[in-house]
Design an enzyme around this catalytic site. Structure first.
Site, PDB file in Angstrom:
ATOM      1  N   ASP A 106       0.677  -1.158   0.037  1.00 33.65           N
ATOM      2  CA  ASP A 106       0.019  -0.021  -0.221  1.00 33.65           C
ATOM      3  C   ASP A 106       0.962   1.345   0.179  1.00 33.65           C
ATOM      4  OD1 ASP A 106       1.098   0.271   2.475  1.00 33.65           O
ATOM      5  OD2 ASP A 106      -0.990   0.301   3.565  1.00 33.65           O
ATOM      6  N   CYS A 108       3.360  -3.323   4.022  1.00 32.78           N
ATOM      7  CA  CYS A 108       2.327  -2.098   4.320  1.00 32.78           C
ATOM      8  C   CYS A 108       3.024  -1.354   5.346  1.00 32.78           C
ATOM      9  CB  CYS A 108       1.024  -2.449   4.530  1.00 32.78           C
ATOM     10  SG  CYS A 108       0.730  -3.758   6.227  1.00 32.78           S
ATOM     11  N   THR A 150       2.746  -1.686   8.872  1.00 32.46           N
ATOM     12  CA  THR A 150       3.017  -2.396   9.841  1.00 32.46           C
ATOM     13  C   THR A 150       3.590  -3.656   9.485  1.00 32.46           C
ATOM     14  OG1 THR A 150       0.812  -3.091  10.272  1.00 32.46           O
ATOM     15  CG2 THR A 150       1.612  -1.440  11.441  1.00 32.46           C
ATOM     16  N   HIS A 208      10.294 -24.236   8.203  1.00 32.89           N
ATOM     17  CA  HIS A 208       9.013 -25.010   9.153  1.00 32.89           C
ATOM     18  C   HIS A 208       7.712 -24.865   8.378  1.00 32.89           C
ATOM     19  CE1 HIS A 208      11.426 -25.071  13.095  1.00 32.89           C
ATOM     20  NE2 HIS A 208      12.180 -25.358  12.048  1.00 32.89           N
ATOM     21  N   HIS A 224       6.970 -31.344   9.890  1.00 32.53           N
ATOM     22  CA  HIS A 224       6.530 -30.167   9.211  1.00 32.53           C
ATOM     23  C   HIS A 224       5.616 -30.168   7.866  1.00 32.53           C
ATOM     24  CE1 HIS A 224       9.127 -27.815  11.692  1.00 32.53           C
ATOM     25  NE2 HIS A 224      10.224 -28.427  11.320  1.00 32.53           N
TER      26      HIS A 224
HETATM   27  C1  RB5 Z   1      -1.831   2.674   6.397  1.00 32.93           C
HETATM   28  O1  RB5 Z   1      -1.864   3.809   7.391  1.00 32.93           O
HETATM   29  C2  RB5 Z   1      -1.587   1.784   7.694  1.00 32.93           C
HETATM   30  O2  RB5 Z   1      -2.944   1.305   8.112  1.00 32.93           O
HETATM   31  C3  RB5 Z   1      -1.210   0.343   6.561  1.00 32.93           C
HETATM   32  O3  RB5 Z   1      -0.142   0.525   6.127  1.00 32.93           O
HETATM   33  C4  RB5 Z   1      -0.872  -1.025   7.365  1.00 32.93           C
HETATM   34  O4  RB5 Z   1      -0.084  -0.751   8.586  1.00 32.93           O
HETATM   35  C5  RB5 Z   1      -2.063  -1.741   7.838  1.00 32.93           C
HETATM   36  O5  RB5 Z   1      -2.076  -2.602   8.728  1.00 32.93           O
END
Ligand code: RB5
Length: 141
Positions: free
Chosen positions: A7, A64, A66, A97, A133
């Protein structure tokens, strides 16, 4: 062929990862997003996951902010074993694994230097093939 997607939160790191893949001679297909404009991560995570699940691509990388949103989304697609990794030990272990087929990373969590090492570890580590596994993966399915 490797599928890659992000994203807006992962866009800049994805550019670094794609430059690294090019330098390594790894073929990849970018499923977007293609700008830094705010967008919805499930769209790109699903596209990459479906490309891997269908066999169009062998493995995928999703980024993304996180890494959490893309991993939750990708793991909803049957046959996908997406692993959120912020260190090389996890990237190695999840290949050995879990036979993870999608690597997820958080661009606001890992820096570019570590992210490229995680990518290399993920790409260069084979599934162990150990019976326990294989059995555990079949239990996931
Ligand atoms: C975008 O602001 C953020 O929410 C997205 O990149 C991600 O971290 C969502 O899990």
């Amino acid at each position: 062929m490797l599928a890659i997607g992000s994203d807006h939160g992962g866009f800049a790191l994805k550019q670094e990862v794609m430059a690294h893949l090019k330098a390594r001679g790894v073929e990849f297909k970018d499923f977007g997003t293609y700008t830094e404009a705010s967008c919805d991560y499930p769209i790109y995570a699903r596209a990459v996951a479906q490309a891997v699940a269908s066999g169009e691509c062998e493995r995928g990388i999703l980024i993304c902010g996180t890494g959490i949103g893309v991993s939750i989304t990708a793991n909803k697609v049957h046959g996908i074993r997406a692993a959120l990794c912020g260190d090389c030990f996890s990237a190695k272990a999840t290949r050995e694994h879990n036979d993870a087929n999608v690597l997820c990373m958080g661009a606001r969590v890992v820096g570019g230097g570590l992210a490229l090492l995680i990518v290399d570890t993920f790409l260069d580590t084979a599934f162990s093939g150990d019976e326990r596994h294989v059995r555990r993966i079949s239990l996931i399915e």
